[in-house]
Design an enzyme around this catalytic site. Structure first.
Site, PDB file in Angstrom:
ATOM      1  N   HIS A 101      30.276  -7.243  11.445  1.00 14.75           N
ATOM      2  CA  HIS A 101      29.149  -7.924  10.811  1.00 14.75           C
ATOM      3  C   HIS A 101      27.825  -7.328  11.269  1.00 14.75           C
ATOM      4  O   HIS A 101      27.768  -6.526  12.209  1.00 14.75           O
ATOM      5  CB  HIS A 101      29.158  -9.422  11.155  1.00 14.75           C
ATOM      6  CG  HIS A 101      28.959  -9.723  12.606  1.00 14.75           C
ATOM      7  ND1 HIS A 101      29.931  -9.538  13.563  1.00 14.75           N
ATOM      8  CD2 HIS A 101      27.869 -10.189  13.280  1.00 14.75           C
ATOM      9  CE1 HIS A 101      29.474  -9.880  14.753  1.00 14.75           C
ATOM     10  NE2 HIS A 101      28.213 -10.274  14.618  1.00 14.75           N
ATOM     11  N   ASP A 103      23.950  -9.103  12.123  1.00  9.35           N
ATOM     12  CA  ASP A 103      23.459 -10.460  12.374  1.00  9.35           C
ATOM     13  C   ASP A 103      22.493 -10.926  11.279  1.00  9.35           C
ATOM     14  O   ASP A 103      21.607 -10.180  10.859  1.00  9.35           O
ATOM     15  CB  ASP A 103      22.734 -10.518  13.730  1.00  9.35           C
ATOM     16  CG  ASP A 103      23.685 -10.192  14.875  1.00  9.35           C
ATOM     17  OD1 ASP A 103      24.891 -10.477  14.751  1.00  9.35           O
ATOM     18  OD2 ASP A 103      23.215  -9.636  15.890  1.00  9.35           O
ATOM     19  N   HIS A 257      28.505  -4.461  14.024  1.00 13.62           N
ATOM     20  CA  HIS A 257      29.120  -4.518  15.354  1.00 13.62           C
ATOM     21  C   HIS A 257      30.325  -5.463  15.330  1.00 13.62           C
ATOM     22  O   HIS A 257      30.474  -6.283  14.413  1.00 13.62           O
ATOM     23  CB  HIS A 257      28.116  -4.906  16.442  1.00 13.62           C
ATOM     24  CG  HIS A 257      27.404  -6.187  16.198  1.00 13.62           C
ATOM     25  ND1 HIS A 257      26.342  -6.311  15.333  1.00 13.62           N
ATOM     26  CD2 HIS A 257      27.602  -7.436  16.709  1.00 13.62           C
ATOM     27  CE1 HIS A 257      25.914  -7.557  15.321  1.00 13.62           C
ATOM     28  NE2 HIS A 257      26.671  -8.278  16.145  1.00 13.62           N
TER      29      HIS A 257
END
Ligand code: SIN
Length: 281
Positions: A101, A103, A257
């Site tokens: 994903h 953030d 990440h």
């Protein structure tokens, strides 16, 4: 790469660099901040080792780059609402972040970056993987690039943090909260031009992207599944091994990440600050 007075050691050919010889507990002058920001833009994610920072110093470092964007769903560090706690206790089996994903992509103006500081790490395991969405985009065929550039994708917080989220009934309950605040949906271009580097990057991710605008769910799934497989080729990745006091500062506009969950029975405690971004286009 430009001339720099800081020592920057690239980690892989794809992304990631360690910055050596800086003590982030001390105030940084504007020149240093510019150099760190340039390294962040050049490498997508930068790492620092052996930093002994109080929460106030962590906040002060992050605020040199952008205002803090307080996360609504993570439990905060007591007394420091700006810092989200990413905690896994020895008896917990699930962790936060073990799906690729970026953030806050569910926000209208997604986060620019995140500054993650390791407080307590397992003896082994608990690494974080990063993937370059510049390379994921640039390595596609010209034909698919043209197709993607006309598309927009819907991103949502609801299925991850809302009342229907998968974490309810699991041992992640208590680590995340405020499901009633998971009302954010946003539509972003599938390919963005990075607002600072001008480079194009793929901007969909397996956690928060829920579909291509105007496409049937099966059509969206087929395209997104292809892109997600394509984007995590080993040549586009780096892997960071944490020690207590390590910091990763990543660019949410051009990286993904993934927090590896391979340290059962051990505690891992990280402090994350997320930074405001600018509109994507
Ligand atoms: C996150 O997904 O923001 C946390 C990553 C990690 O804990 O390594």
């Amino acid at each position: 790469m430009r001339n720099s007075t800081i020592d920057i050691q690239p980690l892989t050919g794809a992304l990631g660099a360690e910055i050596l010889g800086i003590d982030l507990s001390r105030p940084l002058d504007d020149g240093r901040v510019r150099e760190i920001r340039q390294a962040f833009l050049d490498h997508g994610v930068i790492f620092f080792r052996d930093q002994t920072l109080t929460p106030e110093q962590h906040i002060a470092f992050a605020e040199r780059f952008a205002p803090i964007n307080v996360n609504r769903f993570f439990t905060a560090v007591p007394g420091h609402p700006q810092i989200a706690e990413v905690r896994k206790e020895p008896q917990q089996t699930r962790n936060i972040g073990s799906q690729w994903h970026t953030d806050h992509s569910y926000d209208q103006v997604p986060a620019m970056g995140s500054v993650l500081l390791a407080r307590e790490v397992p003896d082994h395991g608990g690494d974080t993987l990063f993937a370059s969405m510049y390379l994921a985009y640039e390595s596609l065929s010209d034909g698919l690039k043209r197709t993607l550039e006309s598309l927009r994708a819907v991103h949502s917080s609801r299925h991850i943090f809302g009342p229907q989220a998968r974490y309810f009934g699991t041992d992640l309950e208590g680590r995340l909260h405020n499901p009633e605040l998971a009302t954010q949906d946003a539509v972003h271009p599938v390919v963005i031009r990075h607002p600072e580097t001008g480079r194009k990057a793929l901007y969909v991710n397996p956690n928060f992207t829920v579909g291509i605008e105007g496409w049937h769910p099966e059509e969206s799934k087929a395209l997104l599944d292809f892109l997600y497989r394509h984007a995590v080729q080993p040549d586009f990745l780096c892997r960071f091994r944490w020690r207590a006091g390590s910091i990763a500062f990543w660019d949410n506009r051009c990286t993904w990440h993934y927090a590896v969950n391979d340290y059962q029975g051990q505690r891992r405690l990280m402090h994350r600050i997320t930074l405001d971004g600018m509109p994507l286009g």
